[in-house]
Design a protein around this motif. Structure first.
Motif, short mmCIF file in Angstrom:
data_model
loop_
_atom_site.label_atom_id
_atom_site.label_comp_id
_atom_site.label_asym_id
_atom_site.label_seq_id
_atom_site.Cartn_x
_atom_site.Cartn_y
_atom_site.Cartn_z
N THR A 66 0.83 -1.19 0.00
CA THR A 66 0.00 0.00 0.00
C THR A 66 0.87 1.26 0.00
OG1 THR A 66 -1.72 -1.17 1.23
CG2 THR A 66 -1.82 1.25 1.22
N PRO A 67 0.58 2.23 -0.85
CA PRO A 67 1.42 3.44 -0.96
C PRO A 67 1.52 4.21 0.36
CG PRO A 67 -0.05 3.27 -2.85
CD PRO A 67 -0.48 2.21 -1.88
N THR A 68 2.69 4.81 0.58
CA THR A 68 2.93 5.61 1.79
C THR A 68 3.61 6.93 1.44
OG1 THR A 68 5.07 4.55 2.17
CG2 THR A 68 3.13 3.56 3.24
N PRO A 69 3.01 7.78 0.60
CA PRO A 69 3.67 9.04 0.23
C PRO A 69 3.89 9.94 1.44
CG PRO A 69 1.35 9.05 -0.45
CD PRO A 69 1.67 7.65 0.00
N ARG A 70 5.05 10.60 1.48
CA ARG A 70 5.48 11.51 2.54
C ARG A 70 5.58 10.81 3.91
NH1 ARG A 70 5.23 17.17 1.77
NH2 ARG A 70 6.46 17.25 3.68
N GLN A 71 5.73 9.49 3.89
CA GLN A 71 5.98 8.73 5.11
C GLN A 71 7.15 7.78 4.85
OE1 GLN A 71 2.46 6.78 6.75
NE2 GLN A 71 1.16 8.20 5.61
N LEU A 72 8.01 7.61 5.85
CA LEU A 72 9.08 6.64 5.70
C LEU A 72 8.48 5.25 5.54
CD1 LEU A 72 11.64 7.98 8.31
CD2 LEU A 72 11.77 8.12 5.82
N ASN A 73 9.06 4.47 4.68
CA ASN A 73 8.47 3.18 4.32
C ASN A 73 8.41 2.20 5.50
OD1 ASN A 73 8.27 4.19 1.75
ND2 ASN A 73 10.15 3.19 1.02
N ASP A 74 9.29 2.38 6.50
CA ASP A 74 9.28 1.47 7.65
C ASP A 74 8.41 1.99 8.79
OD1 ASP A 74 10.77 3.56 8.64
OD2 ASP A 74 12.59 2.37 9.01
N GLY A 75 7.73 3.14 8.58
CA GLY A 75 6.84 3.68 9.60
C GLY A 75 7.53 4.52 10.65
N SER A 76 8.83 4.71 10.57
CA SER A 76 9.57 5.50 11.55
C SER A 76 9.54 6.97 11.17
CB SER A 76 11.01 4.99 11.66
OG SER A 76 11.70 5.22 10.43
N GLY A 77 10.34 7.77 11.85
CA GLY A 77 10.48 9.18 11.51
C GLY A 77 9.52 10.07 12.27
N VAL A 78 9.63 11.36 11.99
CA VAL A 78 8.77 12.37 12.63
C VAL A 78 7.37 12.26 12.04
CG1 VAL A 78 8.40 14.82 13.01
CG2 VAL A 78 10.75 13.90 12.97
N GLN A 79 6.36 12.11 12.90
CA GLN A 79 4.99 12.03 12.44
C GLN A 79 4.43 13.45 12.28
OE1 GLN A 79 3.59 8.97 11.60
NE2 GLN A 79 5.75 8.44 11.97
N LEU A 80 4.14 13.84 11.04
CA LEU A 80 3.68 15.19 10.76
C LEU A 80 2.16 15.27 10.92
CD1 LEU A 80 5.83 15.87 7.56
CD2 LEU A 80 6.38 16.39 9.95
N ASN A 81 1.69 16.43 11.35
CA ASN A 81 0.25 16.68 11.53
C ASN A 81 -0.31 17.20 10.22
OD1 ASN A 81 -2.30 17.13 12.52
ND2 ASN A 81 -1.67 18.55 14.15
N GLY A 82 -1.17 16.45 9.59
CA GLY A 82 -1.73 16.87 8.31
C GLY A 82 -2.81 17.93 8.46
N ILE A 83 -2.89 18.84 7.48
CA ILE A 83 -3.91 19.88 7.50
C ILE A 83 -4.60 19.92 6.14
CG2 ILE A 83 -2.21 21.67 6.92
CD1 ILE A 83 -3.95 23.63 8.57
N ASN A 84 -5.91 20.05 6.18
CA ASN A 84 -6.74 19.96 4.97
C ASN A 84 -7.50 21.25 4.72
OD1 ASN A 84 -8.25 18.18 2.90
ND2 ASN A 84 -9.91 19.06 4.11
N ILE A 85 -7.64 21.62 3.44
CA ILE A 85 -8.44 22.76 3.02
C ILE A 85 -9.77 22.25 2.49
CG2 ILE A 85 -8.59 24.77 1.47
CD1 ILE A 85 -5.54 24.61 1.16
N SER A 86 -10.89 22.83 2.93
CA SER A 86 -12.19 22.41 2.41
C SER A 86 -13.06 23.62 2.10
CB SER A 86 -12.91 21.50 3.41
OG SER A 86 -13.15 22.17 4.63
N ILE A 87 -13.85 23.50 1.03
CA ILE A 87 -14.81 24.52 0.61
C ILE A 87 -16.11 23.82 0.24
CG2 ILE A 87 -13.16 26.29 -0.19
CD1 ILE A 87 -13.37 25.13 -2.97
N ALA A 88 -17.21 24.57 0.24
CA ALA A 88 -18.52 23.97 -0.02
C ALA A 88 -18.72 23.65 -1.49
CB ALA A 88 -19.63 24.89 0.47
#
Length: 661
Positions: free
Chosen positions: A192-214
């Protein structure tokens, strides 16, 4: 051989797995559920330190197909970019989430058997068509979607002294949802793809932010909310700015707060944007909502969110659309002597003299295929809304902004060749993809068949899917989408008849030929020309194209010429009408419309000859009418063409028969 994977398969591959920069993950074939277009494909690089500068690196994609011949089709210059806190750098379209650090169009990465290679070098070291090489090679990944191995490609890269036993790795069968991921020991896994994440699950876990409009479209004067939501509550106050400007849309086009804050312990904030309702017709615009200075510990889950800003100050022309045509409002801009050399000629001499005018190499100009986009935005402008083009077959307007730029044609318009390229034997030529404007052009002549590809007299704005439906069918085989009113029949007829004269090697003939250079059906096109005469929309179009190409479609200016070359006056001597501005159209009204079975003709001063045609131009009935005498049609429900001739003048009206019986 093929490499088949079930859940996770690893291959021992000796390469620069622990170098400063490697290819960390590739997803070459992932589409969204609603289409088969690869919108989710991406490639990810990884450095062994965080915030690593990518200056001096280029990423090159090689086509391993038989036609591609192991040569490059895309080169990405990485100068100016850096990896993130985890050493990752994501490249993909704006449909990929998290949002990539470098954008490429959707459906760009080929499925294989292909290769992607990382080099030290410059962008111009790898022009399109460059053969795969090991010179300055840093890393390479050869891949496929269950295709046969490209042995030639494998042999090229295996010549590098630091690579041994390279293999081609399969991401899975076509339309899979996997990616190829580099493991810490230099092997690969498919999962399963893991873009912007280290493939082994390690590293700094970043807080994702989303933009939404109606919604994605608003009109000037309206307001809308933009909401920003993080995946986890922020542990300290998050402050960031957003931008909306894009192209001609700038800060003067809206008001609202663009500096935002999410307080500690919360996970969302919003702002209200009000679109300025000015009095200027700027055309429809697109605002792009995007982060400006988001801190490094936050991950953009999306970005560049587009909002269509509809301009309500559009211009309405003084003439009608092809569905509601007007006549005599737009005059031809032809020079007064433009057709003088035709007088007194007939047959082959008339045809040749006409070609001498519209293919004069000392006068006529050819523009690029890219220039045609701009020409159509002007020539095919919707008379009822200057911010739209008029779609030839669908018979409706569409925003000029919705020109098709990717393989997805849904809701888009594109350039339709009335004489299909596959039938004519012409296509794109060198520099056709460059829009140079009016003042840069090619010299052209009657033998320049290659320029038929970009001749605006023979190109129309068309709905993308309908253009595909028409494909390369001859007219007569193709009569338009179901329920159309045939408003384009005469227009396309005069378009392809123009090409017959303009270019040696093109011919309109009876039937549906399979010979390159021939197109049909001549009889159908003659009927379409007769029953759908040039209107103001078509005359305006002729005038616009003339400002670019310095030639005109003579069958719009002088529609009777068609009869002298192909029709019922072949062999007769042509004599130009005394006045090209004289209105030869009857000023009468046909009512009621729609009708249930009985119609009247208002405005007749003498008797009239009335012919009724089906929408496919098949004659059904003939009447004599006088003194507004009712016409009893007695015809099935449908759309018909009514041709009325009186006092040496004529007009064609469209009539809808709709009986309640």
């Amino acid at each position: 051989m093929k490499n088949t994977f079930t859940l996770v398969v690893t291959l021992i591959v000796a390469q620069f797995s622990f170098g400063q920069l490697v290819i960390n993950e590739l997803d070459c074939d992932t589409s969204t559920q609603e289409s088969n277009i690869d919108t989710q494909e991406f490639i990810e690089l990884k450095s062994n330190t965080s915030n690593f500068s990518l200056d001096g690196y280029v990423l090159v994609f090689f086509n391993g197909s038989e036609n591609g011949m192991n040569s490059s089709y895309l080169t990405i210059d990485l100068d100016g970019y850096v990896t993130d806190v985890n050493g990752l750098f994501l490249i993909g379209s704006d449909q990929v989430s998290p949002f990539p650090q470098l954008l490429i169009p959707v459906n760009t990465i080929q499925n294989g058997a292909d290769a992607v290679a990382l080099y030290q070098g410059n962008w111009d070291d790898f022009p399109d068509g460059t053969l795969a090489t090991i010179h300055n090679l840093v890393d390479v990944l050869m891949y496929d979607t269950d295709d046969d191995d490209d042995i030639d490609m494998i042999n090229i890269f295996n010549k590098h002294p630091n690579f041994t036993s390279l293999q081609q790795i399969s991401e899975g069968s076509k339309d899979n949802t996997n990616s190829i991921q580099l493991n810490n020991n230099g092997t690969y896994s498919v999962k399963t793809p893991t873009p912007r994440q280290l493939n082994d699950g390690s590293g700094v876990q970043l807080n994702g932010i989303n933009i939404s409009i109606a919604q994605n479209q608003y009109t000037e004067g309206e307001s809308f909310n933009i909401t920003f939501t993080t995946e986890q509550n922020v542990t300290s106050t998050l402050s960031f700015n957003i931008l909306l400007h894009n192209g001609t849309f700038n800060d003067s086009d809206f008001t609202g707060n663009t500096s935002l804050t999410i307080p500690t312990g919360q996970n969302n904030t919003s702002t209200t944007i009000t679109l300025d309702d000015d009095v200027e017709d700027e055309g429809d615009e697109v605002a792009k909502i995007r982060f400006d200075n988001l801190p490094a510990e936050y991950l953009k889950l999306n970005n560049n969110i587009e909002i269509r800003v509809v301009d309500n100050d559009f211009f309405v022309a003084p003439f009608g659309t092809p569905l509601n045509p007007t006549f005599g409002t737009v005059n031809s801009t032809q020079p007064t002597t433009y057709y003088n050399n035709l007088d007194g000629l007939s047959g082959a001499n008339l045809r040749q003299a006409l070609q001498n005018i519209i293919a004069n190499p000392a006068v006529v100009r050819a523009q690029t295929y890219a220039d045609v986009i701009g020409i159509l935005k002007e020539a095919d402008q919707n008379p009822a809304n200057s911010n739209q083009v008029w779609l030839v077959y669908l018979e409706e307007g569409r925003a000029k902004l919705d020109f098709q730029t990717t393989s997805n044609n849904s809701g888009k318009w594109n350039r339709e060749h009335t004489f299909p390229r596959s039938l004519g034997g012409f296509g794109d030529i060198e520099a056709d993809e460059i829009a140079n404007g009016k003042d840069i052009f090619w010299a052209t002549k009657a033998d320049s068949l290659r320029h038929a590809n970009s001749d605006a007299h023979a190109l129309r704005a068309a709905d993308g899917p309908e253009n595909s439906s028409r494909s390369n069918q001859h007219y007569g085989q193709y009569i338009g989408p179901t329920g159309n009113q045939g408003s384009f029949y005469g227009d396309v007829a005069r378009s392809v008849l123009y090409l017959d004269i303009r270019y040696n090697g093109l011919q309109v003939v009876n039937g549906y030929p399979s010979i390159t250079g021939q197109m049909g059906d001549l009889e159908t096109l003659l009927n379409w020309h007769r029953n759908d005469p040039p209107d103001d929309y078509e005359m305006n179009r002729n005038n616009v194209v003339y400002t670019w190409q310095f030639n005109r479609n003579p069958f719009i200016d002088q529609p009777d010429l068609v009869e002298y070359i192909w029709g019922n006056r072949v062999g007769q001597t042509w004599s130009q009408p005394l006045s090209i501005k004289k209105n030869k159209l009857l000023n009468v009204q046909l009512y009621p419309n729609p009708a249930s079975g009985t119609v009247f003709i208002k405005g007749l001063k003498s008797s009239a000859h009335v012919e009724v045609f089906s929408i496919e131009s098949r004659k059904i009935k003939t009447f004599k009418s006088k003194n507004n005498k009712p016409l009893e049609l007695d015809m099935p429900n449908g759309i018909y063409l009514i041709k009325i001739t009186s006092e040496g003048k004529q007009i064609v009206k469209k009539l809808i028969v709709s009986s309640s019986k």
